[in-house]
Design a protein around this motif. Structure first.
Motif, PDB file in Angstrom:
ATOM      1  N   GLU A 124       0.850  -1.193   0.000  1.00  0.00           N
ATOM      2  CA  GLU A 124       0.000   0.000   0.000  1.00  0.00           C
ATOM      3  C   GLU A 124       0.884   1.240   0.000  1.00  0.00           C
ATOM      4  O   GLU A 124       1.778   1.370   0.827  1.00  0.00           O
ATOM      5  CB  GLU A 124      -0.880  -0.001   1.244  1.00  0.00           C
ATOM      6  CG  GLU A 124      -1.889   1.140   1.298  1.00  0.00           C
ATOM      7  CD  GLU A 124      -3.053   0.944   0.373  1.00  0.00           C
ATOM      8  OE1 GLU A 124      -3.918   1.833   0.330  1.00  0.00           O
ATOM      9  OE2 GLU A 124      -3.107  -0.092  -0.301  1.00  0.00           O
ATOM     10  N   PRO A 125       0.682   2.170  -0.947  1.00  0.00           N
ATOM     11  CA  PRO A 125       1.550   3.356  -1.015  1.00  0.00           C
ATOM     12  C   PRO A 125       1.498   4.145   0.288  1.00  0.00           C
ATOM     13  O   PRO A 125       0.439   4.461   0.795  1.00  0.00           O
ATOM     14  CB  PRO A 125       0.951   4.156  -2.179  1.00  0.00           C
ATOM     15  CG  PRO A 125       0.175   3.163  -2.980  1.00  0.00           C
ATOM     16  CD  PRO A 125      -0.338   2.163  -1.992  1.00  0.00           C
ATOM     17  N   SER A 126       2.660   4.456   0.839  1.00  0.00           N
ATOM     18  CA  SER A 126       2.685   5.152   2.111  1.00  0.00           C
ATOM     19  C   SER A 126       2.297   6.616   1.981  1.00  0.00           C
ATOM     20  O   SER A 126       2.136   7.298   2.993  1.00  0.00           O
ATOM     21  CB  SER A 126       4.064   5.028   2.756  1.00  0.00           C
ATOM     22  OG  SER A 126       5.067   5.536   1.907  1.00  0.00           O
ATOM     23  N   TRP A 127       2.168   7.131   0.741  1.00  0.00           N
ATOM     24  CA  TRP A 127       1.703   8.505   0.608  1.00  0.00           C
ATOM     25  C   TRP A 127       0.316   8.659   1.219  1.00  0.00           C
ATOM     26  O   TRP A 127      -0.073   9.762   1.616  1.00  0.00           O
ATOM     27  CB  TRP A 127       1.704   8.966  -0.841  1.00  0.00           C
ATOM     28  CG  TRP A 127       0.732   8.274  -1.761  1.00  0.00           C
ATOM     29  CD1 TRP A 127       1.022   7.304  -2.677  1.00  0.00           C
ATOM     30  CD2 TRP A 127      -0.680   8.498  -1.874  1.00  0.00           C
ATOM     31  NE1 TRP A 127      -0.119   6.901  -3.339  1.00  0.00           N
ATOM     32  CE2 TRP A 127      -1.177   7.628  -2.866  1.00  0.00           C
ATOM     33  CE3 TRP A 127      -1.577   9.349  -1.233  1.00  0.00           C
ATOM     34  CZ2 TRP A 127      -2.521   7.574  -3.228  1.00  0.00           C
ATOM     35  CZ3 TRP A 127      -2.919   9.302  -1.594  1.00  0.00           C
ATOM     36  CH2 TRP A 127      -3.382   8.425  -2.581  1.00  0.00           C
ATOM     37  N   ARG A 128      -0.421   7.573   1.311  1.00  0.00           N
ATOM     38  CA  ARG A 128      -1.766   7.661   1.874  1.00  0.00           C
ATOM     39  C   ARG A 128      -1.724   8.078   3.341  1.00  0.00           C
ATOM     40  O   ARG A 128      -2.612   8.786   3.821  1.00  0.00           O
ATOM     41  CB  ARG A 128      -2.503   6.326   1.703  1.00  0.00           C
ATOM     42  CG  ARG A 128      -2.718   5.935   0.245  1.00  0.00           C
ATOM     43  CD  ARG A 128      -3.461   4.622   0.118  1.00  0.00           C
ATOM     44  NE  ARG A 128      -3.500   4.173  -1.259  1.00  0.00           N
ATOM     45  CZ  ARG A 128      -4.368   4.580  -2.178  1.00  0.00           C
ATOM     46  NH1 ARG A 128      -5.288   5.471  -1.841  1.00  0.00           N
ATOM     47  NH2 ARG A 128      -4.325   4.120  -3.413  1.00  0.00           N
ATOM     48  N   ASP A 129      -0.722   7.616   4.066  1.00  0.00           N
ATOM     49  CA  ASP A 129      -0.572   8.037   5.461  1.00  0.00           C
ATOM     50  C   ASP A 129      -0.305   9.535   5.542  1.00  0.00           C
ATOM     51  O   ASP A 129      -0.884  10.240   6.376  1.00  0.00           O
ATOM     52  CB  ASP A 129       0.575   7.274   6.122  1.00  0.00           C
ATOM     53  CG  ASP A 129       0.293   5.782   6.245  1.00  0.00           C
ATOM     54  OD1 ASP A 129      -0.894   5.418   6.310  1.00  0.00           O
ATOM     55  OD2 ASP A 129       1.259   4.995   6.258  1.00  0.00           O
ATOM     56  N   MET A 130       0.587  10.045   4.677  1.00  0.00           N
ATOM     57  CA  MET A 130       0.894  11.470   4.683  1.00  0.00           C
ATOM     58  C   MET A 130      -0.321  12.284   4.262  1.00  0.00           C
ATOM     59  O   MET A 130      -0.590  13.362   4.811  1.00  0.00           O
ATOM     60  CB  MET A 130       2.075  11.748   3.749  1.00  0.00           C
ATOM     61  CG  MET A 130       2.614  13.168   3.830  1.00  0.00           C
ATOM     62  SD  MET A 130       3.245  13.604   5.477  1.00  0.00           S
ATOM     63  CE  MET A 130       4.607  12.434   5.636  1.00  0.00           C
ATOM     64  N   HIS A 131      -1.070  11.779   3.298  1.00  0.00           N
ATOM     65  CA  HIS A 131      -2.298  12.435   2.853  1.00  0.00           C
ATOM     66  C   HIS A 131      -3.279  12.563   4.016  1.00  0.00           C
ATOM     67  O   HIS A 131      -3.888  13.621   4.223  1.00  0.00           O
ATOM     68  CB  HIS A 131      -2.912  11.627   1.708  1.00  0.00           C
ATOM     69  CG  HIS A 131      -4.232  12.150   1.232  1.00  0.00           C
ATOM     70  ND1 HIS A 131      -4.341  13.173   0.317  1.00  0.00           N
ATOM     71  CD2 HIS A 131      -5.509  11.796   1.543  1.00  0.00           C
ATOM     72  CE1 HIS A 131      -5.620  13.418   0.074  1.00  0.00           C
ATOM     73  NE2 HIS A 131      -6.345  12.597   0.810  1.00  0.00           N
ATOM     74  N   ALA A 132      -3.434  11.482   4.784  1.00  0.00           N
ATOM     75  CA  ALA A 132      -4.361  11.506   5.918  1.00  0.00           C
ATOM     76  C   ALA A 132      -3.885  12.478   6.996  1.00  0.00           C
ATOM     77  O   ALA A 132      -4.697  13.185   7.612  1.00  0.00           O
ATOM     78  CB  ALA A 132      -4.501  10.103   6.498  1.00  0.00           C
ATOM     79  N   LYS A 133      -2.574  12.538   7.231  1.00  0.00           N
ATOM     80  CA  LYS A 133      -2.047  13.473   8.227  1.00  0.00           C
ATOM     81  C   LYS A 133      -2.271  14.916   7.796  1.00  0.00           C
ATOM     82  O   LYS A 133      -2.609  15.781   8.607  1.00  0.00           O
ATOM     83  CB  LYS A 133      -0.557  13.218   8.445  1.00  0.00           C
ATOM     84  CG  LYS A 133      -0.260  11.918   9.174  1.00  0.00           C
ATOM     85  CD  LYS A 133       1.247  11.698   9.303  1.00  0.00           C
ATOM     86  CE  LYS A 133       1.547  10.391  10.022  1.00  0.00           C
ATOM     87  NZ  LYS A 133       3.003  10.131  10.122  1.00  0.00           N
ATOM     88  N   TYR A 134      -2.077  15.189   6.492  1.00  0.00           N
ATOM     89  CA  TYR A 134      -2.311  16.541   5.983  1.00  0.00           C
ATOM     90  C   TYR A 134      -3.784  16.917   6.129  1.00  0.00           C
ATOM     91  O   TYR A 134      -4.121  18.010   6.598  1.00  0.00           O
ATOM     92  CB  TYR A 134      -1.876  16.624   4.526  1.00  0.00           C
ATOM     93  CG  TYR A 134      -2.280  17.892   3.831  1.00  0.00           C
ATOM     94  CD1 TYR A 134      -1.569  19.073   4.025  1.00  0.00           C
ATOM     95  CD2 TYR A 134      -3.383  17.922   2.974  1.00  0.00           C
ATOM     96  CE1 TYR A 134      -1.951  20.246   3.404  1.00  0.00           C
ATOM     97  CE2 TYR A 134      -3.761  19.088   2.345  1.00  0.00           C
ATOM     98  CZ  TYR A 134      -3.048  20.252   2.553  1.00  0.00           C
ATOM     99  OH  TYR A 134      -3.433  21.411   1.933  1.00  0.00           O
ATOM    100  N   ALA A 135      -4.667  15.994   5.741  1.00  0.00           N
ATOM    101  CA  ALA A 135      -6.102  16.283   5.811  1.00  0.00           C
ATOM    102  C   ALA A 135      -6.564  16.482   7.248  1.00  0.00           C
ATOM    103  O   ALA A 135      -7.444  17.301   7.522  1.00  0.00           O
ATOM    104  CB  ALA A 135      -6.894  15.145   5.160  1.00  0.00           C
TER     105      ALA A 135
END
Length: 315
Positions: free
Chosen positions: A85-96
């Motif tokens: 699973e691309p870890s950018w999703r974690d950063m996306h969730a933190k930003y949101a």
């Protein structure tokens, strides 16, 4: 290949200034909406002392927005089962979920993960818009949105310039460790229509809504062009907001209290509670044309018709 695209971009001597200057923006707000490539933040002050803010991690925001009638909600295809699973999703969730964008920015720089610099640049863009606004001169509803964004940004003008310098001075911006920036440079450095179509397909598979929307923004503008008349210019038709609407449909954070929703309210006075609702309110009957183009673009993304979404003259 993606690797060759990255090496080609790096071999040209692209440094942090170039990365900041060449990045594609998905958010289309106010006067800067006409440009797809955004410039970096002016760097005019010495670097700040290291930030030692210790706050609990933000809680990711989970949104369940009902789509605007006439536009299907499209979810970008996830990676195949053999890929992590691309870890950018974690950063996306933190930003949101970040309630303090200044803290998020410095955490991203201190602990760079996949997508950290991409979202750090987003913070500088948003907070730059906020600091340029004059809340006292705005009507009540727009002033409320500006105040909410200013509180979330938590930057002074000097602090924002310092943050820009910090990002510029970061030497570990690597396309191999930030797949979102890497996807954009792979696309920009690809050879010819075949190469760009390949890189666009790779971005579809990666699934980041902001990256995808940025890369297809020229195609959205081209499809809206025939509807532009002397009586209805591009802004009246919502052309600058097409990529934003597509990003929302792909799963970007566009609900109540999101940065995008507050920006539209602050900048345009369109305060509809979500980006799609605000655009419908602000564009009125012209929203139908934008919604129709967004529907076609989303269908092409879903069907992986990358060639149809290349900039005019490259398909």
């Amino acid at each position: 290949s993606a690797g060759r695209g990255r090496r080609r971009a790096v071999s040209t001597g692209a440094g942090p200034d170039t990365i900041a200057g060449m990045r594609l923006r998905e958010i289309a707000i106010g006067a800067v909406l006409a440009a797809l490539l955004a410039g970096g933040v002016a760097l005019t002050v010495p670097p700040p002392a290291p930030v030692t803010v210790d706050v609990p991690p933000p809680t990711p925001v989970k949104l369940a927005l009902a789509p605007v009638p006439g536009t299907p909600h499209v979810t970008a295809t996830p990676p195949t089962a053999m890929q992590p699973e691309p870890s950018w999703r974690d950063m996306h969730a933190k930003y949101a979920g970040a309630r303090n964008l200044r803290v998020f920015f410095y955490e991203a720089l201190r602990k760079p993960g996949n997508g950290a610099y991409f979202y750090a640049m987003r913070v500088l863009d948003t907070c730059g818009l906020v600091l340029k606004a004059a809340p006292s001169a705005l009507p009540a509803e727009r002033r409320k949105a500006a105040d909410a964004l200013r509180q979330r940004c938590d930057f002074t003008a000097e602090g924002l310039a310092d943050a820009g310098r910090e990002l510029d001075a970061a030497r570990n911006i690597g396309l191999s460790t930030d797949p979102l920036l890497g996807s954009m440079f792979d696309y920009l450095s690809a050879d010819g229509p075949d190469g760009r179509a390949t890189m666009l397909l790779a971005a579809f598979e990666q699934g980041n809504p902001e990256v995808i929307a940025s890369l297809v923004a020229p195609a959205i503008e081209a499809q809206m062009a025939p509807a532009i008349t002397p009586e209805r210019d591009s802004t009246a038709l919502g052309v600058p907001y097409g990529a934003t609407l597509v990003a929302c449909r792909l799963g970007a954070d566009c609900g109540p209290d999101s940065v995008r929703t507050l920006e539209l309210c602050m900048q345009m006075g369109w305060c509809g509670g979500s980006v799609p609702k605000a655009l419908r309110q602000g564009l009125g009957k012209n929203f139908a044309a934008l919604d129709g183009v967004a529907t076609r673009v989303l269908r092409d993304i879903e069907r992986r018709n990358a060639r149809r979404l290349l900039p005019p003259g490259h398909g």
